[in-house]
Design an enzyme around this catalytic site. Structure first.
Site, PDB file in Angstrom:
ATOM      1  N   ARG A 229      54.603 -18.059 -66.873  1.00 57.27           N
ATOM      2  CA  ARG A 229      54.386 -18.275 -68.298  1.00 57.27           C
ATOM      3  C   ARG A 229      55.648 -18.882 -68.903  1.00 57.27           C
ATOM      4  O   ARG A 229      56.759 -18.563 -68.483  1.00 57.27           O
ATOM      5  CB  ARG A 229      54.100 -16.945 -69.026  1.00 57.27           C
ATOM      6  CG  ARG A 229      52.670 -16.474 -68.943  1.00 57.27           C
ATOM      7  CD  ARG A 229      51.721 -17.356 -69.773  1.00 57.27           C
ATOM      8  NE  ARG A 229      50.338 -16.936 -69.660  1.00 57.27           N
ATOM      9  CZ  ARG A 229      49.468 -17.391 -68.747  1.00 57.27           C
ATOM     10  NH1 ARG A 229      49.824 -18.286 -67.866  1.00 57.27           N
ATOM     11  NH2 ARG A 229      48.215 -16.962 -68.755  1.00 57.27           N
ATOM     12  N   HIS A 277      50.601 -27.182 -67.643  1.00 58.58           N
ATOM     13  CA  HIS A 277      49.970 -25.866 -67.504  1.00 58.58           C
ATOM     14  C   HIS A 277      48.612 -25.996 -66.801  1.00 58.58           C
ATOM     15  O   HIS A 277      47.578 -25.560 -67.305  1.00 58.58           O
ATOM     16  CB  HIS A 277      49.805 -25.170 -68.868  1.00 58.58           C
ATOM     17  CG  HIS A 277      49.482 -23.707 -68.728  1.00 58.58           C
ATOM     18  ND1 HIS A 277      49.878 -22.754 -69.654  1.00 58.58           N
ATOM     19  CD2 HIS A 277      48.794 -23.017 -67.773  1.00 58.58           C
ATOM     20  CE1 HIS A 277      49.453 -21.555 -69.265  1.00 58.58           C
ATOM     21  NE2 HIS A 277      48.783 -21.698 -68.123  1.00 58.58           N
TER      22      HIS A 277
HETATM   23  P1  NDP Z   1      49.307  -9.825 -60.669  1.00 57.36           P
HETATM   24  O1  NDP Z   1      49.129  -8.825 -61.752  1.00 57.36           O
HETATM   25  O2  NDP Z   1      48.434  -9.763 -59.471  1.00 57.36           O
HETATM   26  O3  NDP Z   1      50.808  -9.757 -60.126  1.00 57.36           O
HETATM   27  C1  NDP Z   1      51.906  -9.639 -60.980  1.00 57.36           C
HETATM   28  C2  NDP Z   1      53.137  -9.409 -60.127  1.00 57.36           C
HETATM   29  O4  NDP Z   1      54.285  -9.383 -60.983  1.00 57.36           O
HETATM   30  C3  NDP Z   1      53.100  -8.046 -59.406  1.00 57.36           C
HETATM   31  O5  NDP Z   1      53.684  -8.155 -58.128  1.00 57.36           O
HETATM   32  C4  NDP Z   1      53.960  -7.165 -60.314  1.00 57.36           C
HETATM   33  O6  NDP Z   1      54.597  -6.081 -59.670  1.00 57.36           O
HETATM   34  C5  NDP Z   1      55.003  -8.175 -60.756  1.00 57.36           C
HETATM   35  N1  NDP Z   1      55.648  -7.734 -62.001  1.00 57.36           N
HETATM   36  C6  NDP Z   1      55.105  -7.551 -63.217  1.00 57.36           C
HETATM   37  N2  NDP Z   1      56.043  -7.103 -64.082  1.00 57.36           N
HETATM   38  C7  NDP Z   1      57.186  -6.996 -63.378  1.00 57.36           C
HETATM   39  C8  NDP Z   1      58.492  -6.576 -63.696  1.00 57.36           C
HETATM   40  N3  NDP Z   1      58.822  -6.155 -64.929  1.00 57.36           N
HETATM   41  N4  NDP Z   1      59.414  -6.573 -62.721  1.00 57.36           N
HETATM   42  C9  NDP Z   1      59.114  -6.965 -61.469  1.00 57.36           C
HETATM   43  N5  NDP Z   1      57.885  -7.390 -61.086  1.00 57.36           N
HETATM   44  C10 NDP Z   1      56.943  -7.405 -62.047  1.00 57.36           C
HETATM   45  O7  NDP Z   1      49.233 -11.259 -61.368  1.00 57.36           O
HETATM   46  P2  NDP Z   1      48.788 -12.638 -60.694  1.00 57.36           P
HETATM   47  O8  NDP Z   1      49.576 -12.803 -59.453  1.00 57.36           O
HETATM   48  O9  NDP Z   1      47.325 -12.742 -60.612  1.00 57.36           O
HETATM   49  O10 NDP Z   1      49.268 -13.677 -61.829  1.00 57.36           O
HETATM   50  C11 NDP Z   1      50.615 -13.788 -62.208  1.00 57.36           C
HETATM   51  C12 NDP Z   1      50.737 -14.657 -63.450  1.00 57.36           C
HETATM   52  O11 NDP Z   1      50.535 -16.023 -63.126  1.00 57.36           O
HETATM   53  C13 NDP Z   1      49.717 -14.421 -64.555  1.00 57.36           C
HETATM   54  O12 NDP Z   1      50.035 -13.259 -65.301  1.00 57.36           O
HETATM   55  C14 NDP Z   1      49.821 -15.680 -65.365  1.00 57.36           C
HETATM   56  O13 NDP Z   1      50.812 -15.536 -66.361  1.00 57.36           O
HETATM   57  C15 NDP Z   1      50.289 -16.723 -64.351  1.00 57.36           C
HETATM   58  N6  NDP Z   1      49.251 -17.752 -64.121  1.00 57.36           N
HETATM   59  C16 NDP Z   1      49.562 -19.049 -64.414  1.00 57.36           C
HETATM   60  C17 NDP Z   1      48.642 -20.035 -64.190  1.00 57.36           C
HETATM   61  C18 NDP Z   1      48.979 -21.458 -64.402  1.00 57.36           C
HETATM   62  O14 NDP Z   1      48.108 -22.319 -64.293  1.00 57.36           O
HETATM   63  N7  NDP Z   1      50.218 -21.795 -64.696  1.00 57.36           N
HETATM   64  C19 NDP Z   1      47.301 -19.737 -63.660  1.00 57.36           C
HETATM   65  C20 NDP Z   1      47.093 -18.353 -63.357  1.00 57.36           C
HETATM   66  C21 NDP Z   1      48.044 -17.404 -63.606  1.00 57.36           C
HETATM   67  P3  NDP Z   1      53.714  -4.911 -58.982  1.00 57.36           P
HETATM   68  O15 NDP Z   1      53.168  -5.554 -57.716  1.00 57.36           O
HETATM   69  O16 NDP Z   1      54.701  -3.856 -58.687  1.00 57.36           O
HETATM   70  O17 NDP Z   1      52.651  -4.539 -59.961  1.00 57.36           O
HETATM   71  C1  OXD Z   2      45.859 -18.239 -66.297  1.00 56.77           C
HETATM   72  C2  OXD Z   2      46.325 -19.564 -66.708  1.00 56.77           C
HETATM   73  O1  OXD Z   2      46.443 -17.242 -66.712  1.00 56.77           O
HETATM   74  O2  OXD Z   2      45.585 -20.562 -66.486  1.00 56.77           O
HETATM   75  O3  OXD Z   2      44.872 -18.164 -65.538  1.00 56.77           O
HETATM   76  O4  OXD Z   2      47.420 -19.699 -67.241  1.00 56.77           O
END
Ligand code: NDP
Ligand code: OXD
Length: 314
Positions: A229, A277
């Protein structure tokens, strides 16, 4: 059963058409066409307007049309029902493609070869380190981060990952928590951010973090990739780090303000690669099929999957 779909920043039409095709017997409404608020059972959102889901007495769940859910929390009137995030193999694979593409773009120095082509320069002597000599650190080892890390490791990169809680993945050096972060950064040449935006992660891609990245990269300096993000990054710090040699280059898919304002110096920076994005776009067919399946299961009495923990914010 009525489904309310509220979309901002994307064209809602393909979503409405696909949802109506998938659920021909259901009423599909938008905030503009809703007639009976008590008939709405489920709501689907991408950056819905504040208050769009208020006053829906029979609402059972809200589905995010993307993996990220930070957009839901902008609504101070968000109803207290389960929030379901998108977990989907299409979305996951698209993100891994972006991560692999940009890791290789920097690893194989493609921007430099683009320039050489433009200048008609034939230079075979530029050093090409092996993938195994490049240490990639993935911030976030969730659905997307873990898959990208695994695919990078398959190519041969020396991959580590960082999460909030402890995770174990074969072939990936796993770090977690605050202490784990510094340890991972110290062995990172290419940093990939795939974290959700929460109060804890906001602004963490800043000068102080960049200063902790490895200084002995075979690529000549640390490289940042962010497809998580825009709120994770401090763009002024990225530009300063690029100018000061703290970062060598960056690939950015997300920005503090989107669309990226015309005046942003990131647009024309020679060592910044930008995508709008779309690292992992949500496509109506795959996303809505997953949601329709979840609704059907929920109506049969099964628990909802991928429910957001509101306290954690993801
Ligand atoms: P998940 O919820 O599956 O994974 C999030 C990961 O981040 C987990 O490993 C979590 O740790 C870790 N995390 C969260 N907070 C912290 C913290 N404070 N410190 C350390 N680690 C942290 O999310 P996804 O993998 O499905 O997606 C990740 C992000 O990708 C989305 O939230 C979105 O913002 C972004 N995204 C962007 C897109 C784009 O087109 N640019 C498309 C889709 C998503 P833990 O394993 O311990 O819970
Ligand atoms: C998502 C994105 O969160 O597209 O899926 O950013």
């Amino acid at each position: 059963m009525t489904i309310l779909i509220a979309i901002n920043d994307w064209d809602p039409q393909p979503w409405l058409e696909r949802l109506r095709a998938l659920l021909p017997d259901r009423a599909i409404v938008t905030p503009e066409t809703i007639a009976d608020r008590s008939a709405v059972d489920y709501a689907l959102s991408w950056r819905h307007g504040p208050g769009a889901f208020a006053g829906l007495p029979n609402l059972k769940a809200i589905f995010s049309l993307g993996a990220g859910v930070d957009h839901l929390f902008h609504d101070s009137e968000l109803p207290d029902v389960p929030l379901v995030r998108m977990v989907d193999t299409d979305l996951r694979d698209r993100m891994s493609e972006w991560v692999v593409l940009h890791t290789l773009l920097h690893h194989r120095q493609q921007r430099m070869y683009d320039w050489q082509q433009d200048q008609q320069i034939w230079d075979e002597d530029v050093e090409q380190p092996a993938a195994a000599e490049i240490r990639v650190g993935v911030l976030g080892l969730g659905v997307l981060g873990a898959d990208a890390a695994r695919k990078l490791a398959l190519i041969g990169f020396d991959v580590a990952g960082w999460s909030r809680t402890r995770r174990d993945h074969d072939g990936i050096a796993c770090f977690h928590g605050e202490d784990g972060l510094d340890a991972m950064l110290a062995r990172t040449d290419i940093l990939v951010a795939l974290l959700p935006l929460t109060p804890q992660t906001r602004g963490m891609l800043n000068s102080s973090l960049f200063a902790k990245l490895a200084r002995d990269s075979r690529l000549g300096g640390p490289i940042l990739l962010n497809a998580g993000r825009g709120g994770l990054q401090v763009e002024a710090d990225i530009l300063a780090a690029l100018e000061g040699g703290v970062l060598k280059a960056a690939s950015l898919d997300v920005f503090e303000v989107e669309p990226l304002p015309e005046a942003s110096p990131l647009w024309r920076h020679p060592r910044v690669t930008i995508s709008p994005h779309n690292a992992a776009i949500s496509t109506p067919d795959t996303i809505l099929r997953a949601i329709v399946d979840q609704i059907a299961a929920h109506e049969r009495g099964e628990p909802l999957r991928h429910v957001v923990d509101r306290k954690r914010g993801y």
